[in-house]
Motif scaffolding. Structure first.
Motif, PDB file in Angstrom:
ATOM      1  N   LYS B  10       0.833  -1.206   0.000  1.00  0.00           N
ATOM      2  CA  LYS B  10       0.000   0.000   0.000  1.00  0.00           C
ATOM      3  C   LYS B  10       0.862   1.248   0.000  1.00  0.00           C
ATOM      4  O   LYS B  10       0.652   2.188  -0.773  1.00  0.00           O
ATOM      5  N   GLU B  11       1.847   1.242   0.902  1.00  0.00           N
ATOM      6  CA  GLU B  11       2.736   2.413   1.024  1.00  0.00           C
ATOM      7  C   GLU B  11       3.434   2.720  -0.298  1.00  0.00           C
ATOM      8  O   GLU B  11       3.748   3.870  -0.593  1.00  0.00           O
ATOM      9  N   ARG B  12       3.706   1.645  -1.070  1.00  0.00           N
ATOM     10  CA  ARG B  12       4.434   1.823  -2.335  1.00  0.00           C
ATOM     11  C   ARG B  12       3.505   1.855  -3.540  1.00  0.00           C
ATOM     12  O   ARG B  12       3.958   1.816  -4.688  1.00  0.00           O
ATOM     13  N   ASP B  13       2.207   1.836  -3.271  1.00  0.00           N
ATOM     14  CA  ASP B  13       1.218   1.864  -4.341  1.00  0.00           C
ATOM     15  C   ASP B  13       1.344   0.671  -5.294  1.00  0.00           C
ATOM     16  O   ASP B  13       1.120   0.795  -6.503  1.00  0.00           O
ATOM     17  N   LEU B  14       1.732  -0.501  -4.729  1.00  0.00           N
ATOM     18  CA  LEU B  14       1.814  -1.713  -5.565  1.00  0.00           C
ATOM     19  C   LEU B  14       0.488  -2.448  -5.478  1.00  0.00           C
ATOM     20  O   LEU B  14       0.022  -2.767  -4.385  1.00  0.00           O
ATOM     21  N   PHE B  15      -0.113  -2.739  -6.622  1.00  0.00           N
ATOM     22  CA  PHE B  15      -1.373  -3.474  -6.589  1.00  0.00           C
ATOM     23  C   PHE B  15      -1.131  -4.949  -6.272  1.00  0.00           C
ATOM     24  O   PHE B  15      -1.892  -5.584  -5.561  1.00  0.00           O
ATOM     25  N   ALA B  16      -0.059  -5.491  -6.845  1.00  0.00           N
ATOM     26  CA  ALA B  16       0.240  -6.914  -6.633  1.00  0.00           C
ATOM     27  C   ALA B  16       1.734  -7.096  -6.392  1.00  0.00           C
ATOM     28  O   ALA B  16       2.551  -6.287  -6.842  1.00  0.00           O
ATOM     29  N   TYR B  17       2.078  -8.171  -5.647  1.00  0.00           N
ATOM     30  CA  TYR B  17       3.478  -8.473  -5.391  1.00  0.00           C
ATOM     31  C   TYR B  17       3.694  -9.949  -5.685  1.00  0.00           C
ATOM     32  O   TYR B  17       2.868 -10.805  -5.362  1.00  0.00           O
ATOM     33  N   TYR B  18       4.825 -10.233  -6.302  1.00  0.00           N
ATOM     34  CA  TYR B  18       5.090 -11.553  -6.882  1.00  0.00           C
ATOM     35  C   TYR B  18       6.311 -12.163  -6.199  1.00  0.00           C
ATOM     36  O   TYR B  18       7.384 -11.556  -6.187  1.00  0.00           O
ATOM     37  N   ILE B  19       6.148 -13.369  -5.615  1.00  0.00           N
ATOM     38  CA  ILE B  19       7.252 -14.002  -4.866  1.00  0.00           C
ATOM     39  C   ILE B  19       7.501 -15.424  -5.391  1.00  0.00           C
ATOM     40  O   ILE B  19       6.762 -16.349  -5.075  1.00  0.00           O
ATOM     41  N   PRO B  20       8.551 -15.602  -6.192  1.00  0.00           N
ATOM     42  CA  PRO B  20       8.864 -16.934  -6.720  1.00  0.00           C
ATOM     43  C   PRO B  20       9.749 -17.718  -5.752  1.00  0.00           C
ATOM     44  O   PRO B  20       9.905 -17.313  -4.592  1.00  0.00           O
ATOM     45  N   SER B  21      10.338 -18.826  -6.208  1.00  0.00           N
ATOM     46  CA  SER B  21      11.137 -19.706  -5.339  1.00  0.00           C
ATOM     47  C   SER B  21      12.591 -19.743  -5.755  1.00  0.00           C
ATOM     48  O   SER B  21      13.258 -20.759  -5.580  1.00  0.00           O
TER      49      SER B  21
END
Lengths: 586, 586
Positions: B10-21
């Motif tokens: 929210k603070e960075r105005d990111l709608f989605a965040y992606y975390i791979p392996s």
């Protein structure tokens, strides 16, 4: 002739003129009408391209023809360019060098493929050259140019084809819909013949009719010489609009929407006349045609049985007459043809046979001529690669026959070839496999001896059509332009023909045809296997069982058992007796 | 944790965040520091990607992990997306749907590959979304995040590597010159280790050092945690500029000219930080590394001999103790490790062994744990797939061992697997052949029974490096992303490991390693063949000779003869006696 051509070029301001060896359909074999390169250069080989400028005339051909071309070009002033040899420029490189800025290159766009035409155009871009593709200069100077063939066409009955042309058209239209194509330009003769169940005699050994076709959502237009069609054919082709052969070139200018075509097959003139958006893809009929339906498969079995009878009779005749009467390579080839002709449904041979004795058999492209042939002797090996066109199928079979005692090295080679052929025949594999996965099965007994046969192991084959047909084949290397590495599907027919060719000594090839059939389907997927449809003995006189393991011996015995069961009912008593011996268990 | 992440987003105005392996190097195995997806989701499988928005959190994983993921995600509020299942959107499709116009997608560009990053960017183009690739939000919320490994590096002596890093650098620079590249960014850990003859302990089983490197015409810059290098190493790497690990990201911004890199391997952050022109190609070191030099090959032979002694001793121990003392899967794996540790030059195991009894062996990804293991009984089959890292090579071997009487179906299966393994081992082939041409040799005895093993037949293997290494392999289908279908070249090492896995019953795999060697060179080309370097008996208690032809029996007998000759000198008398019986002729 070259001088006349140069005159015409001057009048049209063409710097160079390009004459390949093709017809309008990228056919493998072309009729006399299309042999313009031979007419102008005198070079008679099957592959070669002539390029003429005011200063020079050059002929490009490949390694098979270097010696012949040198001889035939002698005194013509035409330079031989040995294609593939290091340092020899490719045609497009040559032209890029000699063409002047803004120069014009001319050719008859009907005999040049899209890929070739585009390659030339691209190479000449830098010099801003123009391609003039509507100039058929050869017809102007070739006074007695053979006319296009005029033989009658015929419809192949549905009892042979197993599917009506209307059903084939419907299925093709479904495919076009899936591909979001509004229409389809099809110019390959075997695809057109297959689509309309139409056959003819416009190319020898290859029962097709010179034609083009365009299929739209609601029309199928067939462009051909209308005199080839009887009223009966016209009546049966009621859903097809017939137009004159040449009309295609103007017709395609009127097409709108998206047009599917195969740029590897369509000629440059059609391609460039087309204004509409193109979907460039393999012709959908290529795969549909290759997957023979059940009726075709049953017909293939039937015609192979008769073909096997002819071949077995030939083998009996040869084995029993060698050393008694004089037989040369031409005689032997003629005898085979005569025996085939006696079979029901025979149309013509499916190719010009390779009848080669002894060291001649080591030349893979050998063909005996009245000027050059060998007399068979009661020793060494004789190789016969031949086939028939029947109303119920096309055959291609090779047998190599011992004409007398053969030495142990020949037996070892012969046995390896037989092992390879049998090992591939009994392959069992999952759907998804391509010929390139299986080629090693035929080749490994030969590679084991540090020998290779330098060609694919087999090619797809048409149904009452071309003896070479894609997209299936057996070849370990992927050769994109051959397009013979597709996934193997049920109903595909492929030859299986490993060989050994020892220069100056002997040549061995044993060839059966295989049809892909369903095996078990289970949790692992759909298993497939091959049905062998060729039945003629593999000469036991040249087999040495010590080089075979039990599995291989069993394969050979099983095969020979089937040969006897299938072929013997159609033989004379003495032939039958002979066949019993030549299909005995080892 | 997900809520904390959402706050940061929210603070960075990111709608989605992606975390791979992944780690920063597209490594096959990653260290604890990189297990961000596991930390955030609780899902412990080796493959999976988490995507978080303010409304939803979704985890994508493949069929191997559906059951495990369902269990581990229970109560987390994270939705499981079963990748590959019909109707389940891919991540990029999901994001393309849920992202708003002009929305921002964030990730740590160091753990996302170029291909993935580009795919995401392309899919989100229509909505004009922005990719923010420099946001490592996980580090902010993961308070006790394991630090990056700090183990010491070491140089592998030239008596092992056969070539100095300076020679390797010179050859690489020659290649760059040929490709008209001014510099090269290399980020794959095995390539870097190979290039500098540098090894470490940053990933278990995989003796590499976390590092990046950039090679220019006159500089080789190695980015790594400098504390891993001793003064001695620094002195020897005198031609290398050492910089801190993270400096690569700023450094690449300064590169000019043309930069060669492999987009399938470099991470998105490096790729996007780079302003210079890119030459996108496979890393040249991939092929150079795969073709082991003669010194490496001799070392490989040496280490396999010791590895074979350990494996043979294990087999003796197991055969003689089963039914006498209690042995479970963990015990057996530990015993194998203990025997390997006793061998000279041992560093660590080359992977976490698969020690699987009975039906457990039918699960190809099975691994026994203290919570879940089986006790071995004096019946059925036991499968052990294990390997070692030695200073003179990396091994990977599987043997399946009968612990008592086995039924006839199991023997038939076992014999088929052995036949397949031996048939591939004795292949002889022309240069130009790829693994996909040969795979059928191993697979056909199994396909003949309508069974498949659903994996490739073998993988390339590194030298004191990764146990899975391209670009060589045996696999009948071409799988581009696996990049294991290259032309086989002298010095390439590949495993040969066909198998049969019958759910709920038994699993069989027999694995040797093969090195490509020159055979005869003649008019047909360069013939190649395989040298087998793995020597441990194939359990005759599970072989039924009636399913083998003479050629196959001879192969097995020859192999066992070699096993006895090579291994017996290093055994105790009773082991030697036992080996004699277990390598007897059949």
């Amino acid at each position: 002739m070259i001088e006349k051509l140069r005159q015409l070029m001057k009048e049209r301001d063409l710097f160079a003129y390009y004459i390949p060896s093709s017809d309008f359909h990228d056919s493998e074999y072309v009729g006399e009408h299309f042999k313009a390169r031979k007419f102008l250069s005198g070079f008679t080989g099957s592959a070669g391209t002539l390029v003429v400028t005011q200063e020079e005339a050059g002929l490009w051909t490949d390694g098979r023809y270097f010696i012949q071309a040198e001889k035939e070009l002698e005194g013509t002033g035409i330079t031989l360019f040995k294609a593939g040899v290091e340092g020899v420029p490719k045609i497009e490189e040559y032209l890029a060098k000699v063409m002047p800025q803004n120069g014009k290159l001319g050719f008859d766009g009907r005999v040049v493929g899209v890929t070739t035409g585009k390659d030339l155009a691209k190479k000449l871009e830098e010099k801003n050259c123009e391609i003039v593709y509507n100039e058929d200069l050869v017809s102007i100077i070739w006074n007695d140019r053979p006319s296009l063939p005029t033989g009658q066409a015929f419809l192949l009955d549905e009892k042979y084809t197993g599917k009506s042309y209307t059903d084939k058209l419907s299925e093709l239209r479904e495919t076009l819909k899936d591909k979001k194509a509004d229409s389809h330009i099809l110019t390959t003769l075997d695809d057109i013949a297959w689509l309309y169940n139409l056959r003819g005699s416009d190319i020898s050994h290859f029962p097709v009719v010179l034609a083009y076709t365009v299929i739209t959502k609601d029309e199928a237009v067939l462009f051909l010489d209308e005199t080839k069609l009887t009223d009966e054919i016209r009546a049966k082709l009621s859903q097809v609009t017939i137009k004159p052969y040449d009309d295609i070139y103007e017709y395609v200018k009127t097409l709108e929407g998206k047009v599917l075509l195969d740029p590897a097959k369509v000629n440059y003139a059609i391609y460039n006349n087309l204004q509409a958006e193109k979907i460039e893809e393999q012709n959908p009929t290529l795969l549909a045609k290759a997957k023979k339906n059940e009726v075709e498969v049953q017909n293939i079995r039937n015609c192979h049985l008769r073909d096997g009878v002819a071949c077995t009779k030939f083998m009996y005749w040869l084995k029993n007459n060698i050393g008694k009467i004089e037989i040369n390579e031409l005689d032997a080839g003629a005898k085979m043809q005569e025996l085939r002709k006696q079979q029901e449904n025979y149309i013509e041979d499916s190719f010009s046979c390779i009848s080669a004795y002894g060291e001649n058999a080591a030349m893979m492209h050998y063909s005996a001529t009245p000027e050059n042939y060998k007399v068979l002797e009661p020793k060494n090996l004789y190789l016969l690669d031949s086939g028939g066109q029947y109303f119920d199928g096309t055959t291609d079979i090779t047998r190599t026959i011992a004409l007398g005692p053969v030495d142990s090295e020949i037996k070892r080679h012969y046995t390896a070839v037989a092992r390879g052929m049998l090992n591939l025949s009994r392959a069992k594999f999952l759907h998804g496999v391509r010929g390139l996965n299986l080629d090693i099965l035929a080749r490994s007994p030969i590679w084991e001896m540090d020998i290779d046969y330098r060609s694919g192991t087999g090619h797809g084959i048409g149904f009452v059509l071309n003896v070479h047909e894609g997209p299936n084949g057996f070849r370990w290397k992927i050769v994109p332009e051959r397009n013979d590495s597709c996934v193997l599907e049920v109903g595909m027919v492929t030859t299986n023909e490993p060989g050994i060719y020892i220069e100056g000594s002997h040549g061995i090839r044993i060839e059966n045809e295989l049809i892909v059939q369903n095996g078990e389907k289970n949790e692992y997927g759909q298993f497939l296997e091959f049905e062998t449809v060729t039945f003629t003995p593999i000469d036991l006189d040249a087999i040495d069982p010590q080089y075979m393991n039990e599995t291989e011996k069993q394969s050979l015995n099983n095969y020979h058992k089937a040969v006897f069961e299938k072929i013997s009912p159609f033989l004379e008593p003495e032939e039958k007796e002979w066949l019993k011996t030549y299909t005995r268990e080892i």
